[in-house]
Design a protein around this motif. Structure first.
Motif, PDB file in Angstrom:
ATOM      1  N   PRO A 160     -40.822 -84.103   8.355  1.00 27.68           N
ATOM      2  CA  PRO A 160     -42.057 -83.982   8.891  1.00 27.68           C
ATOM      3  C   PRO A 160     -42.803 -82.708   8.672  1.00 27.68           C
ATOM      4  CG  PRO A 160     -40.585 -85.038  10.472  1.00 27.68           C
ATOM      5  CD  PRO A 160     -39.603 -84.621   9.407  1.00 27.68           C
ATOM      6  N   PHE A 161     -41.898 -81.547   8.822  1.00 29.79           N
ATOM      7  CA  PHE A 161     -42.495 -80.524   8.809  1.00 29.79           C
ATOM      8  C   PHE A 161     -43.235 -80.042   7.326  1.00 29.79           C
ATOM      9  CE2 PHE A 161     -38.557 -78.856   7.059  1.00 29.79           C
ATOM     10  CZ  PHE A 161     -38.917 -77.922   6.057  1.00 29.79           C
ATOM     11  N   GLU A 162     -42.820 -80.867   6.471  1.00 36.02           N
ATOM     12  CA  GLU A 162     -43.386 -80.625   4.995  1.00 36.02           C
ATOM     13  C   GLU A 162     -44.522 -81.128   4.666  1.00 36.02           C
ATOM     14  OE1 GLU A 162     -38.905 -80.420   2.971  1.00 36.02           O
ATOM     15  OE2 GLU A 162     -39.860 -82.146   2.807  1.00 36.02           O
ATOM     16  N   ILE A 163     -44.883 -82.101   5.671  1.00 29.78           N
ATOM     17  CA  ILE A 163     -46.357 -82.904   5.320  1.00 29.78           C
ATOM     18  C   ILE A 163     -47.405 -81.943   5.223  1.00 29.78           C
ATOM     19  CG2 ILE A 163     -47.721 -84.612   6.261  1.00 29.78           C
ATOM     20  CD1 ILE A 163     -45.310 -86.079   7.606  1.00 29.78           C
ATOM     21  N   GLY A 164     -48.264 -81.911   4.285  1.00 24.55           N
ATOM     22  CA  GLY A 164     -49.472 -81.117   4.071  1.00 24.55           C
ATOM     23  C   GLY A 164     -49.124 -79.909   3.477  1.00 24.55           C
ATOM     24  N   ASN A 165     -47.990 -79.586   3.111  1.00 23.40           N
ATOM     25  CA  ASN A 165     -47.739 -78.271   2.248  1.00 23.40           C
ATOM     26  C   ASN A 165     -48.314 -78.189   0.855  1.00 23.40           C
ATOM     27  OD1 ASN A 165     -46.445 -77.264   4.451  1.00 23.40           O
ATOM     28  ND2 ASN A 165     -44.208 -77.207   3.702  1.00 23.40           N
ATOM     29  N   GLY A 166     -48.425 -79.398   0.304  1.00 23.96           N
ATOM     30  CA  GLY A 166     -49.091 -79.731  -0.745  1.00 23.96           C
ATOM     31  C   GLY A 166     -50.405 -80.456  -0.575  1.00 23.96           C
ATOM     32  N   LYS A 167     -51.762 -79.958  -0.980  1.00 22.92           N
ATOM     33  CA  LYS A 167     -52.896 -80.596  -0.465  1.00 22.92           C
ATOM     34  C   LYS A 167     -53.680 -80.792  -1.910  1.00 22.92           C
ATOM     35  CE  LYS A 167     -53.537 -78.950   4.017  1.00 22.92           C
ATOM     36  NZ  LYS A 167     -53.057 -77.391   4.435  1.00 22.92           N
TER      37      LYS A 167
END
Ligand SMILES: [Zn+2]
Length: 203
Positions: A160-167
């Motif tokens: 979960p914490f990785e979500i949005g680390n690349g956009k």
């Protein structure tokens, strides 16, 4: 609008994230939308899309297909699973569903495996993947330049914490235009940071 176009759910087999958790975290991270791209199945994407009841948030159904030659191709806007395992056939199947296709972390295995004519068929190249080293992301950027392909940034989240680390910043006005914007390469990598610091100096 800002999207994370490469997220895994519990249907990937190497990941435990519930679709409901993906929605919650992605919205907290301020994303306008996501693509759920499980290994070999659209199930996670379909379930996440069904759970989403926010008209201001877009869920794109996708899948990540590892070909017999170990290229990871991602199809977006899918309604059926992809059956082929040959790169050219995978791309054809995705396009037959009027999907958008991109090549995920092209240099994950250290070298470019896809042949030139298959690269020509891609809509986009993932040139930032938050779980790929800076140097391999740079190689992907160079490849995109060489083939004049638009680039995207994604997290490839399995936690979960990785979500949005690349956009990816996607041009277009309104969700109805997002598919067309992706297909025509109105994309830009936005606010990228690696999920693990040690990847910075890893070759
Ligand atoms: Zn992935």
């Amino acid at each position: 609008m800002i999207f994370d176009l490469h997220i895994h759910s519990k249907y990937s087999g190497d990941c435990a994230i519930e679709p409901a958790t993906i929605l919650k975290v992605a919205k907290k991270r301020g994303l306008d939308g996501i693509a759920v791209t499980d290994h070999l199945t659209i199930r996670g994407g379909v379930e996440t899309r069904t759970l989403n009841n926010d008209p201001d948030f877009l869920v794109i159904v996708g899948a990540e297909v590892e070909t017999s030659n170990r290229e990871d191709l991602i199809g977006l806007f899918l309604e059926e699973d992809i059956e082929s395992r040959n790169a050219a056939d995978v791309i054809t199947e995705i396009k037959a569903q009027e999907g958008v296709v991109f090549w995920a972390h092209p240099f994950r295995f250290g070298k470019n495996l896809l042949r030139g004519d298959a690269i020509e068929q891609l809509d986009l190249i993932e040139a930032f993947n938050s779980k790929t080293s800076a140097s391999r992301n740079e190689l992907a950027k160079q490849l995109a330049r060489e083939y004049d392909k638009p680039i995207i940034g994604t997290s490839d989240a399995h936690q979960p914490f990785e979500i949005g680390n690349g956009k990816t910043l996607v041009g277009g006005s309104g969700f109805g235009t997002i598919k067309e914007a992706l297909a025509s390469g109105k994309t830009q990598i936005a606010d990228a940071h690696l999920s693990y610091d040690y990847l910075n100096d890893m070759r």
